[in-house]
Write an enzyme that holds these catalytic residues in place. Structure first.
Site, PDB file in Angstrom:
ATOM      1  N   ASP A   9     -10.124  21.499 -32.441  1.00 40.94           N
ATOM      2  CA  ASP A   9      -9.899  21.279 -33.998  1.00 40.94           C
ATOM      3  C   ASP A   9      -8.627  22.008 -34.464  1.00 40.94           C
ATOM      4  O   ASP A   9      -8.671  23.209 -34.400  1.00 40.94           O
ATOM      5  CB  ASP A   9     -11.204  21.977 -34.649  1.00 40.94           C
ATOM      6  CG  ASP A   9     -12.283  21.266 -34.352  1.00 40.94           C
ATOM      7  OD1 ASP A   9     -12.418  21.246 -33.105  1.00 40.94           O
ATOM      8  OD2 ASP A   9     -13.262  21.097 -34.919  1.00 40.94           O
ATOM      9  N   GLU A  40     -10.729  17.233 -38.152  1.00 43.77           N
ATOM     10  CA  GLU A  40     -11.340  17.243 -39.449  1.00 43.77           C
ATOM     11  C   GLU A  40     -11.033  18.561 -40.370  1.00 43.77           C
ATOM     12  O   GLU A  40     -11.755  18.530 -41.240  1.00 43.77           O
ATOM     13  CB  GLU A  40     -12.771  17.069 -39.033  1.00 43.77           C
ATOM     14  CG  GLU A  40     -13.342  18.496 -38.408  1.00 43.77           C
ATOM     15  CD  GLU A  40     -14.689  18.441 -38.895  1.00 43.77           C
ATOM     16  OE1 GLU A  40     -15.456  17.648 -39.525  1.00 43.77           O
ATOM     17  OE2 GLU A  40     -15.587  19.632 -38.676  1.00 43.77           O
ATOM     18  N   HIS A  69     -17.090  17.361 -41.346  1.00 41.56           N
ATOM     19  CA  HIS A  69     -16.314  17.349 -42.871  1.00 41.56           C
ATOM     20  C   HIS A  69     -15.595  16.181 -43.021  1.00 41.56           C
ATOM     21  O   HIS A  69     -14.565  16.245 -43.808  1.00 41.56           O
ATOM     22  CB  HIS A  69     -15.426  18.561 -42.643  1.00 41.56           C
ATOM     23  CG  HIS A  69     -15.952  20.100 -42.391  1.00 41.56           C
ATOM     24  ND1 HIS A  69     -16.957  20.399 -43.505  1.00 41.56           N
ATOM     25  CD2 HIS A  69     -15.736  20.954 -41.744  1.00 41.56           C
ATOM     26  CE1 HIS A  69     -17.218  21.486 -42.946  1.00 41.56           C
ATOM     27  NE2 HIS A  69     -16.926  22.038 -42.054  1.00 41.56           N
ATOM     28  N   HIS A 149     -19.139  16.228 -31.457  1.00 40.18           N
ATOM     29  CA  HIS A 149     -18.733  17.299 -32.412  1.00 40.18           C
ATOM     30  C   HIS A 149     -20.196  17.842 -32.823  1.00 40.18           C
ATOM     31  O   HIS A 149     -20.932  17.262 -33.961  1.00 40.18           O
ATOM     32  CB  HIS A 149     -18.164  16.453 -33.725  1.00 40.18           C
ATOM     33  CG  HIS A 149     -17.565  17.538 -34.635  1.00 40.18           C
ATOM     34  ND1 HIS A 149     -16.215  18.402 -34.456  1.00 40.18           N
ATOM     35  CD2 HIS A 149     -17.883  18.130 -35.847  1.00 40.18           C
ATOM     36  CE1 HIS A 149     -15.995  19.202 -35.111  1.00 40.18           C
ATOM     37  NE2 HIS A 149     -16.954  19.027 -36.255  1.00 40.18           N
ATOM     38  N   HIS A 174     -16.084  21.344 -32.457  1.00 39.71           N
ATOM     39  CA  HIS A 174     -16.831  21.973 -33.900  1.00 39.71           C
ATOM     40  C   HIS A 174     -16.995  23.281 -33.829  1.00 39.71           C
ATOM     41  O   HIS A 174     -16.755  23.942 -34.819  1.00 39.71           O
ATOM     42  CB  HIS A 174     -18.258  21.245 -34.117  1.00 39.71           C
ATOM     43  CG  HIS A 174     -18.917  21.753 -34.995  1.00 39.71           C
ATOM     44  ND1 HIS A 174     -18.580  21.803 -36.600  1.00 39.71           N
ATOM     45  CD2 HIS A 174     -20.123  22.623 -35.192  1.00 39.71           C
ATOM     46  CE1 HIS A 174     -19.505  22.344 -37.100  1.00 39.71           C
ATOM     47  NE2 HIS A 174     -20.428  23.023 -36.520  1.00 39.71           N
TER      48      HIS A 174
END
Length: 256
Positions: A9, A40, A69, A149, A174
């Site tokens: 991420d 994200e 998100h 995720h 995540h």
């Protein structure tokens, strides 16, 4: 042999800038053919926007996955429909903007990148187990990379074993903390519970510690800010045999 770099991420503009600074040399040094990132959280203030997506793509990223998100910023909705290489979890209901998987055309091969969202402690969506079965029954490719995720490590691990031998790799995202369980499962699928994050080291999952501490102490909403401090880049490098679609090697990377 195909070498894929999957990066965890990306956090805010700080993470985007760090990725852009490090990616060209990393690709040359490791002989990377394709770069996949989870984007994200790449926008300032969380979520993903056309600006942050374009920044990542212009930095050398080939495919962007997302998560819970993805729909936080309304300006991304039409962009998802128009740019297939930026995908959202496939188990969102039909009618949502965007696509849940992307087929990368490598000329002599096709790579299918699939995005799924976990259900445990997350959104009440269609089971990722059911949705992946639907996709694999209709989409044909030489290799398949799955970004799961999800919050629960057990859900990620179970999906990894469920897909062992059916897909090339299952990569968890995540939780923003890189796990040390990278492995090749018995039937040839590469797996890691979480690829980690690309963002500030001295943070709580990429956010200023004082923001999170205040939230825990007061139980009140707080504004999340990304500290502009030293960063890290987390991810994995996959070596894939395109003749078999199996993952021959998975190496965890963490660099500053």
């Amino acid at each position: 042999m195909l070498k894929i770099l999957f990066i965890g991420d990306i956090i805010g503009q700080v993470g985007c800038d760090f990725l852009r600074a490090k990616l060209p040399a990393l690709k040359r040094e490791k002989g990377i053919d394709i770069v996949i990132v989870n984007g994200e959280n790449s926008a300032v203030g969380n979520g993903i926007t056309p600006h942050s997506a374009e920044f990542l793509l212009d930095s050398g990223v080939d495919v962007i996955t997302t998560g819970n998100h993805v729909f936080k910023r309304r300006e991304i909705y039409d962009y998802l429909d128009e740019h297939n290489q930026v995908i959202r979890p496939a188990n969102y209901p039909e009618g949502c903007n965007g696509n849940g998987y992307y087929i990368y055309d490598g000329g002599s091969f096709n790579l299918c990148v699939i995005n799924l969202l976990g259900c445990v402690f997350m959104e009440n969506l269609k089971s990722p187990f059911e949705r992946i079965d639907e996709i694999l029954s209709t989409v044909k490719a030489d290799a398949y990379i799955v970004d799961i995720h999800a919050e629960a490590t057990g859900e990620k691990k179970a999906l990894g074993f469920y897909l062992d031998g059916k897909v090339t790799a299952v990569i968890g995202t995540h939780t923003h903390v890189q796990t040390a369980d990278e492995q090749i499962l018995p039937k040839g699928t590469g797996y890691i519970t979480d690829a980690g994050m690309t963002g500030p080291i001295l943070s709580v999952l990429g956010v200023k510690p004082e923001n999170i501490i205040e939230r825990y102490k007061t139980c009140m909403p707080t504004r999340f800010e990304v500290p502009e401090t030293e960063c890290q880049l987390n991810g994995v490098i996959l070596e894939i045999d395109l003749k078999t679609g199996k993952c021959n090697k998975i190496d965890r990377i963490s660099m500053i």
